[in-house]
Write a protein that holds these residues in place. Structure first.
Motif, PDB file in Angstrom:
ATOM      1  N   THR A 208       0.849  -1.190   0.000  1.00 32.82           N
ATOM      2  CA  THR A 208       0.000   0.000   0.000  1.00 32.82           C
ATOM      3  C   THR A 208       0.885   1.240   0.000  1.00 32.82           C
ATOM      4  O   THR A 208       1.773   1.384   0.848  1.00 32.82           O
ATOM      5  CB  THR A 208      -0.924   0.024   1.231  1.00 32.82           C
ATOM      6  OG1 THR A 208      -1.695  -1.167   1.272  1.00 32.82           O
ATOM      7  CG2 THR A 208      -1.855   1.228   1.163  1.00 32.82           C
ATOM      8  N   SER A 209       0.624   2.156  -0.935  1.00 39.04           N
ATOM      9  CA  SER A 209       1.479   3.336  -1.075  1.00 39.04           C
ATOM     10  C   SER A 209       0.626   4.588  -1.201  1.00 39.04           C
ATOM     11  O   SER A 209      -0.584   4.553  -1.026  1.00 39.04           O
ATOM     12  CB  SER A 209       2.391   3.177  -2.296  1.00 39.04           C
ATOM     13  OG  SER A 209       1.604   3.091  -3.483  1.00 39.04           O
ATOM     14  N   GLY A 210       1.266   5.706  -1.531  1.00 40.90           N
ATOM     15  CA  GLY A 210       0.555   6.963  -1.655  1.00 40.90           C
ATOM     16  C   GLY A 210       0.550   7.712  -0.341  1.00 40.90           C
ATOM     17  O   GLY A 210       1.510   7.643   0.434  1.00 40.90           O
ATOM     18  N   ARG A 211      -0.554   8.413  -0.080  1.00 43.33           N
ATOM     19  CA  ARG A 211      -0.635   9.228   1.127  1.00 43.33           C
ATOM     20  C   ARG A 211      -2.018   9.129   1.753  1.00 43.33           C
ATOM     21  O   ARG A 211      -3.034   9.193   1.067  1.00 43.33           O
ATOM     22  CB  ARG A 211      -0.327  10.695   0.807  1.00 43.33           C
ATOM     23  CG  ARG A 211      -0.539  11.650   1.993  1.00 43.33           C
ATOM     24  CD  ARG A 211      -0.134  13.062   1.654  1.00 43.33           C
ATOM     25  NE  ARG A 211       1.310  13.157   1.452  1.00 43.33           N
ATOM     26  CZ  ARG A 211       2.188  13.304   2.452  1.00 43.33           C
ATOM     27  NH1 ARG A 211       1.760  13.355   3.719  1.00 43.33           N
ATOM     28  NH2 ARG A 211       3.463  13.387   2.201  1.00 43.33           N
ATOM     29  N   ALA A 212      -2.033   8.959   3.074  1.00 45.88           N
ATOM     30  CA  ALA A 212      -3.233   9.116   3.888  1.00 45.88           C
ATOM     31  C   ALA A 212      -2.841  10.049   5.027  1.00 45.88           C
ATOM     32  O   ALA A 212      -2.023   9.686   5.888  1.00 45.88           O
ATOM     33  CB  ALA A 212      -3.722   7.778   4.432  1.00 45.88           C
ATOM     34  N   THR A 213      -3.375  11.257   5.030  1.00 45.30           N
ATOM     35  CA  THR A 213      -2.933  12.260   5.992  1.00 45.30           C
ATOM     36  C   THR A 213      -3.122  11.778   7.426  1.00 45.30           C
ATOM     37  O   THR A 213      -2.221  11.856   8.254  1.00 45.30           O
ATOM     38  CB  THR A 213      -3.702  13.579   5.775  1.00 45.30           C
ATOM     39  OG1 THR A 213      -3.557  13.976   4.412  1.00 45.30           O
ATOM     40  CG2 THR A 213      -3.178  14.675   6.678  1.00 45.30           C
ATOM     41  N   VAL A 214      -4.305  11.252   7.714  1.00 42.95           N
ATOM     42  CA  VAL A 214      -4.608  10.740   9.048  1.00 42.95           C
ATOM     43  C   VAL A 214      -5.086   9.297   8.948  1.00 42.95           C
ATOM     44  O   VAL A 214      -5.927   8.976   8.104  1.00 42.95           O
ATOM     45  CB  VAL A 214      -5.692  11.596   9.751  1.00 42.95           C
ATOM     46  CG1 VAL A 214      -6.210  10.907  11.013  1.00 42.95           C
ATOM     47  CG2 VAL A 214      -5.145  12.969  10.097  1.00 42.95           C
ATOM     48  N   VAL A 215      -4.537   8.425   9.777  1.00 46.11           N
ATOM     49  CA  VAL A 215      -5.023   7.053   9.923  1.00 46.11           C
ATOM     50  C   VAL A 215      -5.260   6.819  11.403  1.00 46.11           C
ATOM     51  O   VAL A 215      -4.321   6.782  12.199  1.00 46.11           O
ATOM     52  CB  VAL A 215      -4.016   6.014   9.379  1.00 46.11           C
ATOM     53  CG1 VAL A 215      -4.569   4.604   9.580  1.00 46.11           C
ATOM     54  CG2 VAL A 215      -3.712   6.263   7.908  1.00 46.11           C
ATOM     55  N   GLU A 216      -6.517   6.702  11.778  1.00 41.56           N
ATOM     56  CA  GLU A 216      -6.888   6.519  13.184  1.00 41.56           C
ATOM     57  C   GLU A 216      -7.409   5.099  13.371  1.00 41.56           C
ATOM     58  O   GLU A 216      -8.470   4.732  12.846  1.00 41.56           O
ATOM     59  CB  GLU A 216      -7.966   7.537  13.570  1.00 41.56           C
ATOM     60  CG  GLU A 216      -8.284   7.568  15.056  1.00 41.56           C
ATOM     61  CD  GLU A 216      -7.177   8.225  15.892  1.00 41.56           C
ATOM     62  OE1 GLU A 216      -7.226   8.095  17.126  1.00 41.56           O
ATOM     63  OE2 GLU A 216      -6.277   8.870  15.305  1.00 41.56           O
TER      64      GLU A 216
END
Length: 248
Positions: A208-216
């Motif tokens: 899994t790549s790219g960007r996720a600003t927030v992961v809760e």
């Protein structure tokens, strides 16, 4: 040699064929094996089901029971108290079903609402969708999508907000402002461009790549190639409030 079938219109049925299209209204079931070479302007069964064994072009199809369309569909409204089945591709501006929906091709429209599960054998492209059961499709392009059960998408996903009990996003590209699962969110070897992912459990493929600003989440994400991944506690109060507002 069998004798020809009689053409019988029961008492109480509204039946009109004009240059503008066909209008049929009946309390019981309506079964059509032809579209009369015209648009089906209005086909309504007030207490039964509607079965059309011909392509549907334009119009308003409504039934208290089920709607079964045995061909490609291009309609303004399809509404059923029960389930909706389409044996081809469908372009339906407003599709509403009290039960489930099955489409043997891509589905395009403005609004999708189903009390049961929805299965699309192709891409789903709608303005918004609310599904009481599970939702499965190849690609997904939509505004807000709410799924009562499991949402599974094997192709590209592009949405504003996606919510469900369990989400399985397995395609090559996921673009969303917000992804929220009440149980778990699973991501395949996808490239993400997501503002926020919220779920008790978030599972990422190592690719899994790219960007996720927030992961809760409450679990460890494990090895992955994702950038960002901040917790809400790491963000400013203003930014946190902005992200949470996407799920209201």
């Amino acid at each position: 040699m069998s004798s020809p079938q009689p053409f019988v219109v029961p008492a109480g049925v509204t039946f009109q064929i004009t240059d503008q299209g066909v209008v049929i209204e009946n309390e019981g079931d309506i079964v059509l094996h032809t579209n009369f070479g015209r648009s089906l302007t209005r086909i309504v069964s007030t207490a039964g089901s509607v079965h059309i064994h011909a392509p549907v072009q334009g119009g308003d199809i409504r039934a208290a029971g089920d709607v079964a369309l045995h061909g490609d569909v291009d309609a303004a409204v399809v509404e059923a108290g029960g389930g909706v089945t389409v044996a081809g591709g469908a372009r339906i501006a407003s599709l509403t079903a009290g039960g489930g929906v099955s489409v043997a091709g891509p589905l395009h429209g403005d609004k999708l609402s189903a009390g049961g599960s929805v299965a699309v054998q192709g891409g789903l492209e709608v303005g918004s969708a609310a599904v009481g059961g599970d939702l499965t499709a190849e690609t997904l392009s939509s505004g807000n999508v709410d799924v009562g059960g499991t949402g599974r998408f094997t192709g590209t996903v592009k949405v504003d907000r996606l919510r469900g009990a369990v989400l399985r996003l397995e395609g090559p590209s996921i673009t969303a402002r917000g992804v929220q699962a009440t149980s778990a969110a699973h991501f395949g070897a996808s490239k993400l461009q997501v503002d926020a992912i919220l779920a008790p459990e978030v599972h990422l493929d190592p690719r899994t790549s790219g960007r996720a600003t927030v992961v809760e989440s409450q679990n460890d994400l494990g090895p992955n190639a994702l950038k960002g991944g901040f917790r809400l506690a790491d963000r400013s109060e203003e930014h946190t409030s902005e992200l949470q507002s996407q799920f209201r």
